[in-house]
Design a protein around this motif. Structure first.
Motif, PDB file in Angstrom:
ATOM      1  N   ILE A 331       0.858  -1.184   0.000  1.00 40.71           N
ATOM      2  CA  ILE A 331       0.000   0.000   0.000  1.00 40.71           C
ATOM      3  C   ILE A 331       0.896   1.238   0.000  1.00 40.71           C
ATOM      4  O   ILE A 331       1.743   1.386   0.887  1.00 40.71           O
ATOM      5  N   TYR A 332       0.708   2.125  -0.972  1.00 42.08           N
ATOM      6  CA  TYR A 332       1.478   3.366  -1.041  1.00 42.08           C
ATOM      7  C   TYR A 332       0.526   4.544  -0.866  1.00 42.08           C
ATOM      8  O   TYR A 332      -0.497   4.632  -1.558  1.00 42.08           O
ATOM      9  N   ASP A 333       0.882   5.465   0.044  1.00 43.48           N
ATOM     10  CA  ASP A 333       0.004   6.631   0.207  1.00 43.48           C
ATOM     11  C   ASP A 333       0.408   7.796  -0.691  1.00 43.48           C
ATOM     12  O   ASP A 333      -0.383   8.705  -0.940  1.00 43.48           O
ATOM     13  N   SER A 334       1.661   7.778  -1.205  1.00 41.25           N
ATOM     14  CA  SER A 334       2.111   8.836  -2.123  1.00 41.25           C
ATOM     15  C   SER A 334       2.938   8.214  -3.248  1.00 41.25           C
ATOM     16  O   SER A 334       4.146   8.490  -3.381  1.00 41.25           O
ATOM     17  N   PRO A 335       2.328   7.372  -4.080  1.00 42.62           N
ATOM     18  CA  PRO A 335       3.111   6.700  -5.132  1.00 42.62           C
ATOM     19  C   PRO A 335       3.657   7.685  -6.159  1.00 42.62           C
ATOM     20  O   PRO A 335       3.037   8.712  -6.445  1.00 42.62           O
ATOM     21  N   GLY A 349      -3.314   4.878  -0.861  1.00 44.20           N
ATOM     22  CA  GLY A 349      -4.003   5.457   0.289  1.00 44.20           C
ATOM     23  C   GLY A 349      -3.562   4.793   1.578  1.00 44.20           C
ATOM     24  O   GLY A 349      -2.364   4.632   1.812  1.00 44.20           O
ATOM     25  N   HIS A 350      -4.529   4.397   2.383  1.00 41.02           N
ATOM     26  CA  HIS A 350      -4.232   3.829   3.689  1.00 41.02           C
ATOM     27  C   HIS A 350      -5.034   2.553   3.918  1.00 41.02           C
ATOM     28  O   HIS A 350      -6.037   2.298   3.245  1.00 41.02           O
ATOM     29  N   ILE A 351      -4.595   1.777   4.884  1.00 37.32           N
ATOM     30  CA  ILE A 351      -5.308   0.551   5.253  1.00 37.32           C
ATOM     31  C   ILE A 351      -6.650   0.909   5.861  1.00 37.32           C
ATOM     32  O   ILE A 351      -6.763   1.839   6.651  1.00 37.32           O
ATOM     33  N   ASP A 352      -7.686   0.176   5.485  1.00 36.93           N
ATOM     34  CA  ASP A 352      -8.992   0.310   6.133  1.00 36.93           C
ATOM     35  C   ASP A 352      -9.634  -1.069   6.204  1.00 36.93           C
ATOM     36  O   ASP A 352      -9.152  -2.038   5.605  1.00 36.93           O
ATOM     37  N   LEU A 353     -10.718  -1.161   6.956  1.00 40.04           N
ATOM     38  CA  LEU A 353     -11.328  -2.458   7.211  1.00 40.04           C
ATOM     39  C   LEU A 353     -11.881  -3.088   5.939  1.00 40.04           C
ATOM     40  O   LEU A 353     -11.745  -4.304   5.728  1.00 40.04           O
TER      41      LEU A 353
END
Length: 404
Positions: A331-335, A349-353
């Motif tokens: 997971i990349y938040d700023s690729p 983005g970010h990890i979510d459920l």
């Protein structure tokens, strides 16, 4: 044992500790270092500046007061702290020094005299609590020294190899200078390194997770170079290790320690979730599982800013391709544009459920995670919302433990 009156007095201070705990511990550390500057050799100065050490101690004192009539309830926390103390080389004779300054801090912040019943009760309670720590740590010191390849205190290791893993993370392969066997460890444990920076008044000790599987003739630690911000100073030790510690140099280490370890007695699937340099204990667990437990399904999730910051990506991809039991997701938040072009990540983005649901089928798994505090808060909340059993949720703080 404490009598009922002392226990009642200690419990009466719980609301005060909840309200003024951090103020008390800030005063405590100021008094401690003024009266005993030699202890600056032990404490992490960055954690002091950020207030994390003070908050962690305030939480510990609060929990001790809350459970003073059933100290067995806080034994897991005692053991976690005792691991750090053993790794740092805390001595029994230092406990009275701590007690003296802690009682003085309580007096000054709360506005009490030395002969006040509350201070007298806390002096008695501190003696009991200190004895618990001293006895637990005595067993840990003995075990660390007497295990095969073990040693007492700090032992010199040579930097056999220095490898740049990303723009911010470098690995150091450390072999014993005396070439004698070294202690085994459990995946997830850490070592303490003692660093004497030229021109600095005090030596400093830092703890770094071991980032490879155990039972090799070296220890590997992978260190992130901490660049300061407006609210956070430069990492003095991490910058020194990156910029000045070279192959052939010596580094004193204490024997491996820590209670954040992989449970290999279970057969359920394992999910390893890493944020940033929190990948170091996760990689140790991943390597061990892939080498020794090929029947046990493993899902490895790594969150990073982008591929330039993402350490050990190629290694994880290779394991995923070669091992039938390993899956991995990035997971990349700023690729970067290159990341997007080459499709180097699975989620932006970010990890979510919702995303965790999409890649993990069985919540009856063992979940291990490590990373920045906001990252761990998010993961922990997601797992709890999903209904993952508390016994299957395991996490590690880099630095003093705080609440998530």
């Amino acid at each position: 044992m404490l009598d009922s009156k002392t226990i009642e007095t200690i419990k009466s201070t719980v609301p005060v500790l909840e309200d003024k705990g951090v103020e008390i511990t800030k005063r405590f550390y100021k008094l401690l270092f003024e009266n005993h500057p030699e202890l600056l050799n032990i404490f992490n100065h960055a954690n002091q500046k950020q207030g994390r050490q003070q908050t962690a101690l305030a939480n510990a004192v609060y929990q001790a007061a809350k459970h003073i009539d059933h100290l067995e309830n806080i034994l897991p926390a005692v053991k976690q702290i005792a691991h750090k103390h053993r790794s740092l080389g805390i001595k029994p004779e230092q406990y009275p020094i701590v007690g003296e300054n802690l009682l003085l801090a309580i007096q000054q912040v709360v506005g009490l005299q030395a002969d006040d019943p509350i201070i007298q009760a806390w002096a008695e309670a501190y003696g009991v609590i200190a004895d618990v720590f001293i006895n637990v740590e005595k067993e840990m010191y003995q075990a660390a020294e007497e295990q095969p390849g073990g040693w007492k205190g700090f032992r010199n290791f040579v930097v056999a190899k220095k490898v740049k893993e990303s723009d911010v993370i470098t690995s150091f392969y450390l072999q014993a200078e005396d070439r004698k066997p070294i202690a085994a460890y459990e995946p997830g444990q850490y070592i303490s390194v003692k660093v004497a920076i030229p021109g600095a008044e005090y030596t400093q000790i830092r703890q770094y997770s071991l980032s490879d599987s155990p039972n090799k003739d070296y220890y590997r630690m992978s260190v992130k170079k901490e660049v300061g911000t407006e609210v956070k100073p430069d990492g003095i030790i991490s910058n020194y290790l990156h910029d000045f510690l070279n192959e052939g140099d010596l580094l004193p280490l204490s024997a491996p320690a820590g209670d954040f370890t992989l449970d290999t007695n279970k057969d359920i699937p394992v999910v390893l979730i890493a944020g940033g340099v929190g990948l170091t204990p996760m990689i140790s667990m991943l390597n061990h599982l892939s080498e020794q437990y090929p029947h046990r399904p493993v899902t490895f999730i790594q969150a990073a800013k982008n591929s330039q910051i993402h350490a050990m990506r190629e290694h994880v991809v290779k394991l995923t391709q070669e091992k039938n039991n390993v899956r991995s997701f990035f997971i990349y938040d700023s690729p970067t544009e290159e990341d997007r072009k080459r499709q180097l990540y699975d989620k932006e983005g970010h990890i979510d459920l919702d995303w965790l649901h999409s890649v993990i089928e069985d919540k009856e798994s063992d979940f291990y995670f490590c990373g920045p505090v906001p990252f761990m808060e998010t993961v922990n909340k997601a797992l709890q919302t999903w209904g993952v059993k508390e016994d299957n949720i395991h996490f590690e703080f880099f630095g003093p433990a705080i609440s998530i």
